[in-house]
Motif scaffolding. Structure first.
Motif, PDB file in Angstrom:
ATOM      1  N   PHE A 294       0.831  -1.200   0.000  1.00  0.00           N
ATOM      2  CA  PHE A 294       0.000   0.000   0.000  1.00  0.00           C
ATOM      3  C   PHE A 294       0.867   1.252   0.000  1.00  0.00           C
ATOM      4  CE2 PHE A 294      -2.068   3.423   2.420  1.00  0.00           C
ATOM      5  CZ  PHE A 294      -3.158   3.672   1.589  1.00  0.00           C
ATOM      6  N   LYS A 295       1.913   1.247   0.824  1.00  0.00           N
ATOM      7  CA  LYS A 295       2.804   2.404   0.885  1.00  0.00           C
ATOM      8  C   LYS A 295       3.586   2.563  -0.423  1.00  0.00           C
ATOM      9  CE  LYS A 295       3.404   2.677   5.899  1.00  0.00           C
ATOM     10  NZ  LYS A 295       2.942   4.062   6.032  1.00  0.00           N
ATOM     11  N   VAL A 296       3.992   1.442  -1.024  1.00  0.00           N
ATOM     12  CA  VAL A 296       4.682   1.502  -2.321  1.00  0.00           C
ATOM     13  C   VAL A 296       3.734   2.051  -3.380  1.00  0.00           C
ATOM     14  CG1 VAL A 296       5.626   0.096  -4.198  1.00  0.00           C
ATOM     15  CG2 VAL A 296       6.354  -0.313  -1.840  1.00  0.00           C
ATOM     16  N   TRP A 297       2.488   1.523  -3.412  1.00  0.00           N
ATOM     17  CA  TRP A 297       1.503   2.000  -4.393  1.00  0.00           C
ATOM     18  C   TRP A 297       1.250   3.495  -4.223  1.00  0.00           C
ATOM     19  CZ3 TRP A 297      -3.382   4.043  -3.197  1.00  0.00           C
ATOM     20  CH2 TRP A 297      -4.203   4.303  -4.299  1.00  0.00           C
TER      21      TRP A 297
ATOM     22  N   PHE B 276       3.242   5.731  -2.896  1.00  0.00           N
ATOM     23  CA  PHE B 276       4.445   6.479  -3.279  1.00  0.00           C
ATOM     24  C   PHE B 276       4.585   6.554  -4.798  1.00  0.00           C
ATOM     25  CE2 PHE B 276       8.978   6.883  -4.198  1.00  0.00           C
ATOM     26  CZ  PHE B 276       9.376   7.883  -3.325  1.00  0.00           C
ATOM     27  N   VAL B 277       4.363   5.413  -5.471  1.00  0.00           N
ATOM     28  CA  VAL B 277       4.474   5.375  -6.934  1.00  0.00           C
ATOM     29  C   VAL B 277       3.424   6.274  -7.571  1.00  0.00           C
ATOM     30  CG1 VAL B 277       4.181   3.894  -8.962  1.00  0.00           C
ATOM     31  CG2 VAL B 277       5.525   3.097  -7.012  1.00  0.00           C
ATOM     32  N   LYS B 278       2.219   6.261  -7.029  1.00  0.00           N
ATOM     33  CA  LYS B 278       1.144   7.092  -7.572  1.00  0.00           C
ATOM     34  C   LYS B 278       1.506   8.577  -7.501  1.00  0.00           C
ATOM     35  CE  LYS B 278      -3.853   7.820  -7.255  1.00  0.00           C
ATOM     36  NZ  LYS B 278      -5.093   7.502  -6.497  1.00  0.00           N
ATOM     37  N   ARG B 279       2.126   8.971  -6.408  1.00  0.00           N
ATOM     38  CA  ARG B 279       2.501  10.382  -6.245  1.00  0.00           C
ATOM     39  C   ARG B 279       3.615  10.789  -7.204  1.00  0.00           C
ATOM     40  NH1 ARG B 279       2.993  10.632   0.353  1.00  0.00           N
ATOM     41  NH2 ARG B 279       0.739  10.661   0.850  1.00  0.00           N
ATOM     42  N   HIS B 280       4.485   9.840  -7.556  1.00  0.00           N
ATOM     43  CA  HIS B 280       5.672  10.196  -8.336  1.00  0.00           C
ATOM     44  C   HIS B 280       5.610   9.760  -9.794  1.00  0.00           C
ATOM     45  CE1 HIS B 280       7.080  10.463  -4.193  1.00  0.00           C
ATOM     46  NE2 HIS B 280       8.098  11.186  -4.625  1.00  0.00           N
ATOM     47  N   THR B 281       4.503   9.148 -10.203  1.00  0.00           N
ATOM     48  CA  THR B 281       4.415   8.636 -11.573  1.00  0.00           C
ATOM     49  C   THR B 281       4.612   9.737 -12.610  1.00  0.00           C
ATOM     50  OG1 THR B 281       2.925   6.859 -10.908  1.00  0.00           O
ATOM     51  CG2 THR B 281       2.936   7.457 -13.235  1.00  0.00           C
ATOM     52  N   SER B 282       4.061  10.881 -12.364  1.00  0.00           N
ATOM     53  CA  SER B 282       4.152  11.975 -13.340  1.00  0.00           C
ATOM     54  C   SER B 282       5.559  12.550 -13.437  1.00  0.00           C
ATOM     55  CB  SER B 282       3.170  13.088 -12.977  1.00  0.00           C
ATOM     56  OG  SER B 282       3.440  13.574 -11.672  1.00  0.00           O
ATOM     57  N   HIS B 283       6.420  12.230 -12.467  1.00  0.00           N
ATOM     58  CA  HIS B 283       7.802  12.735 -12.488  1.00  0.00           C
ATOM     59  C   HIS B 283       8.792  11.581 -12.430  1.00  0.00           C
ATOM     60  CE1 HIS B 283       6.036  16.662 -11.708  1.00  0.00           C
ATOM     61  NE2 HIS B 283       5.408  16.148 -10.661  1.00  0.00           N
TER      62      HIS B 283
END
Length: 324
Positions: free
Chosen positions: A218-221, A223-230
């Motif tokens: 959940f924490k990985v998902w 984190f990835v969601k927040r940084h996907t655009s960058h």
């Protein structure tokens, strides 16, 4: 009052014993067509699991790109699945064919021990994988400091020793094992175990690993969601995202495959007189068997290196066969 309670308990035990006898009779008196189908299902699952997990070892041996430290966890999972399919499942194949257990009490305990240990070993390995991915993605600096080949091997050894303690604890506390004619496997009879022992095993071998898996992914998902655009400028890259997707599929498939079996065990534990059809028991065992087959398929579909190596191995075999 106590006499009435004793009679009621006796009736429950008689009911349970009588139903096990009924399941045993159904197993022994199946029509030939059903014997062939059930035996073939067991043989196919065993063969596919041995072949698929064997391919994982060959692929890692042949391809240096697959010899990454992290893939030690993948190898550990493959070892667990391979032992289950190559050592424990052949007993079920024979039992499905002849309609009873013909290997004696010692091998019955051996199969029950392997089945219990290897299922929880796979779950522990997945928890270690989840923790590794959490550190790698969310705290990469800490991952570089803490994670090495040595620490990975130590964590894997700990997981195997920890889960190996389950059958040992059952042996020390005289927990019985029986051949279950519905599942067509030998299992530990949890009704003969203390509630304290079962609770400890349930918490440390199931509840906590699943909590680790859920929280880490959940924490990985998130984190990835927040940084996907960058992605290009962050700690997350496309390879990490792809690997996380693959590992999530492994966890989901494991949960799907083991849930029917665990639900049946829970129903039996809390409702001893609840009549479950033999085919439902068999379905639960088949799903556990499928759990040892699916990981190589997931690697072949979602991991480019494994897929290329599997294809390469198959091409080599096709070239060799005509020459023979």
């Amino acid at each position: 009052m106590s006499t009435s309670s004793s009679v009621d308990c006796g009736r429950l035990e008689m009911t349970r014993h009588e139903y096990e006898e009924k399941l045993s009779s159904e197993l022994q008196t199946r029509r030939t067509f059903l014997v062939v189908i059930e035996t073939l299902i067991c043989l196919v699952i065993t063969g596919v699991s041995v072949l698929g997990n064997g391919l994982v070892f060959v692929a890692v041996y042949r391809n240096p790109r697959l010899r990454k430290p992290f893939n030690l966890y993948i190898i550990s999972l493959a070892v667990s699945d391979l032992i289950l399919s190559a050592v424990a499942m052949p007993f079920t194949c024979v039992s499905a064919m002849v309609g009873n257990w013909m290997f004696g009490a010692t091998l019955c305990w051996f199969q029950a021990s392997l089945a219990t240990m290897l299922g929880t070993t796979s779950l522990m390995n997945m928890a270690l994988i989840a923790a590794n991915r959490f550190l790698k993605v969310v705290y990469p600096n800490m991952h570089r400091k803490l994670v090495s080949v040595k620490t990975i091997l130590i964590s894997i050894a700990f997981a195997w020793c920890f889960t190996g303690a389950i059958p040992v604890s059952f042996y020390i506390t005289n927990v019985h094992n029986v051949f279950h004619p519905g599942h067509i496997v030998c299992l530990f009879d949890f009704s003969s175990a203390s509630y304290t022992l079962i609770a400890l095993i349930g918490v440390f071998e199931a509840f906590i690993p699943y909590q680790v898996i859920f929280i880490c992914y959940f924490k990985v998902w998130r984190f990835v969601k927040r940084h996907t655009s960058h992605m290009s400028s962050s700690n997350v890259n496309a390879e990490d995202v792809h690997l996380n997707r693959l590992l999530s599929c492994i966890v989901v498939s494991f949960t799907i495959c083991y849930t029917p079996f665990l639900v049946i065990i829970l129903i039996e534990s809390f409702h001893e007189h609840f009549p479950i059809p033999r085919q439902v028991y068999f379905f639960g065992s088949v799903m556990v068997g499928l759990g040892s087959c699916v990981n190589p398929v997931i690697y072949g579909i979602l991991n480019k290196d494994f897929r290329q190596e599997f294809n390469s191995i198959c091409r080599i075999r096709r070239r060799v066969e005509p020459q023979e």
